[in-house]
Design a protein around this motif. Sequence first.
Motif, short mmCIF file in Angstrom:
data_model
loop_
_atom_site.label_atom_id
_atom_site.label_comp_id
_atom_site.label_asym_id
_atom_site.label_seq_id
_atom_site.Cartn_x
_atom_site.Cartn_y
_atom_site.Cartn_z
N ALA A 167 -4.51 -0.46 1.00
CA ALA A 167 -4.31 0.63 0.03
C ALA A 167 -2.94 1.28 0.21
N LEU A 168 -2.53 1.48 1.45
CA LEU A 168 -1.21 2.08 1.68
C LEU A 168 -0.10 1.16 1.20
N ARG A 169 -0.26 -0.14 1.41
CA ARG A 169 0.73 -1.08 0.88
C ARG A 169 0.80 -0.98 -0.64
N ASP A 170 -0.36 -0.88 -1.27
CA ASP A 170 -0.38 -0.78 -2.73
C ASP A 170 0.30 0.51 -3.21
N MET A 171 0.24 1.55 -2.39
CA MET A 171 0.90 2.81 -2.74
C MET A 171 2.41 2.74 -2.55
N PRO A 202 16.71 15.47 4.87
CA PRO A 202 16.26 14.13 4.50
C PRO A 202 15.81 13.28 5.68
N ASN A 203 16.24 13.62 6.89
CA ASN A 203 15.83 12.85 8.07
C ASN A 203 14.65 13.47 8.80
N LEU A 204 13.96 14.45 8.20
CA LEU A 204 12.76 15.04 8.78
C LEU A 204 11.54 14.46 8.07
N LYS A 205 10.66 13.80 8.83
CA LYS A 205 9.50 13.12 8.26
C LYS A 205 8.25 13.43 9.07
N ILE A 206 7.12 13.07 8.50
CA ILE A 206 5.81 13.26 9.15
C ILE A 206 5.38 11.96 9.81
N MET A 207 4.87 12.05 11.03
CA MET A 207 4.17 10.94 11.66
C MET A 207 2.69 11.13 11.34
N ALA A 208 2.16 10.22 10.54
CA ALA A 208 0.77 10.32 10.08
C ALA A 208 -0.10 9.47 10.98
N ASP A 209 -0.69 10.10 11.97
CA ASP A 209 -1.62 9.42 12.88
C ASP A 209 -3.02 9.52 12.27
N CYS A 210 -3.54 8.39 11.84
CA CYS A 210 -4.83 8.38 11.13
C CYS A 210 -5.95 8.96 11.98
N TYR A 211 -5.88 8.76 13.28
CA TYR A 211 -6.90 9.32 14.18
C TYR A 211 -6.93 10.84 14.07
N HIS A 212 -5.78 11.47 14.21
CA HIS A 212 -5.73 12.94 14.15
C HIS A 212 -6.07 13.45 12.74
N GLN A 252 -7.89 12.11 10.36
CA GLN A 252 -9.30 11.98 10.01
C GLN A 252 -10.13 13.08 10.67
N ILE A 253 -9.84 13.41 11.91
CA ILE A 253 -10.56 14.48 12.60
C ILE A 253 -10.29 15.83 11.95
N MET A 254 -9.05 16.04 11.51
CA MET A 254 -8.66 17.33 10.94
C MET A 254 -8.74 17.31 9.41
N GLY A 255 -9.91 16.98 8.89
CA GLY A 255 -10.10 17.15 7.45
C GLY A 255 -10.62 15.97 6.69
N GLY A 256 -10.55 14.75 7.25
CA GLY A 256 -11.05 13.59 6.54
C GLY A 256 -10.30 13.32 5.25
N ASP A 257 -10.98 12.66 4.29
CA ASP A 257 -10.38 12.29 3.00
C ASP A 257 -9.01 11.67 3.24
N LEU A 258 -8.97 10.76 4.19
CA LEU A 258 -7.71 10.31 4.79
C LEU A 258 -6.75 9.71 3.79
N LEU A 259 -7.23 8.76 2.99
CA LEU A 259 -6.31 8.04 2.13
C LEU A 259 -5.69 8.93 1.07
N ARG A 260 -6.47 9.80 0.47
CA ARG A 260 -5.93 10.66 -0.59
C ARG A 260 -4.93 11.66 -0.02
N ARG A 261 -5.18 12.14 1.19
CA ARG A 261 -4.26 13.10 1.78
C ARG A 261 -2.95 12.42 2.17
N ILE A 262 -3.02 11.19 2.67
CA ILE A 262 -1.79 10.45 2.95
C ILE A 262 -1.04 10.15 1.65
N GLU A 263 -1.77 9.72 0.62
CA GLU A 263 -1.13 9.41 -0.66
C GLU A 263 -0.37 10.62 -1.20
N LYS A 264 -0.98 11.79 -1.10
CA LYS A 264 -0.35 13.00 -1.63
C LYS A 264 1.00 13.26 -0.98
#
Length: 252
Positions: A219-223, A163-173, A175-187
């Motif tokens: 958008a992230l706040r809304d999620m 439960p204490n293992l999480k992802i650091m979502a750096d939008c810069y990285h 976006q470069i590695m696949g784009g579609d940023l918001l939907r991938r973060i939401e998932k």
Amino acid sequence: MKLSANLGFLWRELPLPEAIRAAKRAGFDAVECHFPFDVPTDEARAALDETGLPMLGLNTRPGEDGEFGLAALPDREADARAAIEQALDYAKATGCRAVHVMAGKPDDSARADAAFRANLSHACELAGNTTILIEPINTRDVPGYHLATIEQAAEIVSALGYPNLKIMADCYHLQIMGGDLLRRIEKHLPMIGHVQIAAVPSRGRPDEGELNYPWIAAALRDMGYEGYFGAEYRPDGPTEDSLGWMGMLQSR
């Protein structure tokens, strides 16, 4: 909108305690750093207590000669675990909330994956209330980095089940590695422990480039994302001269 100053890139010319104070004067709500280990913990803690800013995260040491981390390097378990323990000790002494365990650039990906998962398990079991973060890093800037996509990170988090293992979502990285940023973060939002921002493709201030951060932040706040947004960008001059973007996000 809560903004964190990443002191690995901002106010780099200042000693860490002074950089913390500069972040407070600039209006940031928190700080994070890369490798603070040369600064005594009591000095860092004093600046944090004085300013009232929380320290959100720090990295495990990167190793030597461009290794960019140790945790996914086969046959380097002792070094990797020493780095994890050093980072956790520093975090606990300063009240820092999270440690980013850097994977590194291994030669053998199958053995590397086993090493990475074993070292992450060790970190999670030692961490107590400290969050362990893993960060996908783009292979354009860091060729050969073991953890390159949010999908790979999510599979590891799910498989290990801490439960204490999480992802650091750096939008810069991301976006470069696949784009579609918001939907991938939401998932993967339930697995995300921290979000960082910078311009793409320059990694400059976040009010330039191809990402619309006011829209993304709203958008992230809304999620349901309630965490901080870490400013991990490279100023093109004095940090103070690069902060005009803050108002557009703090108004969100």
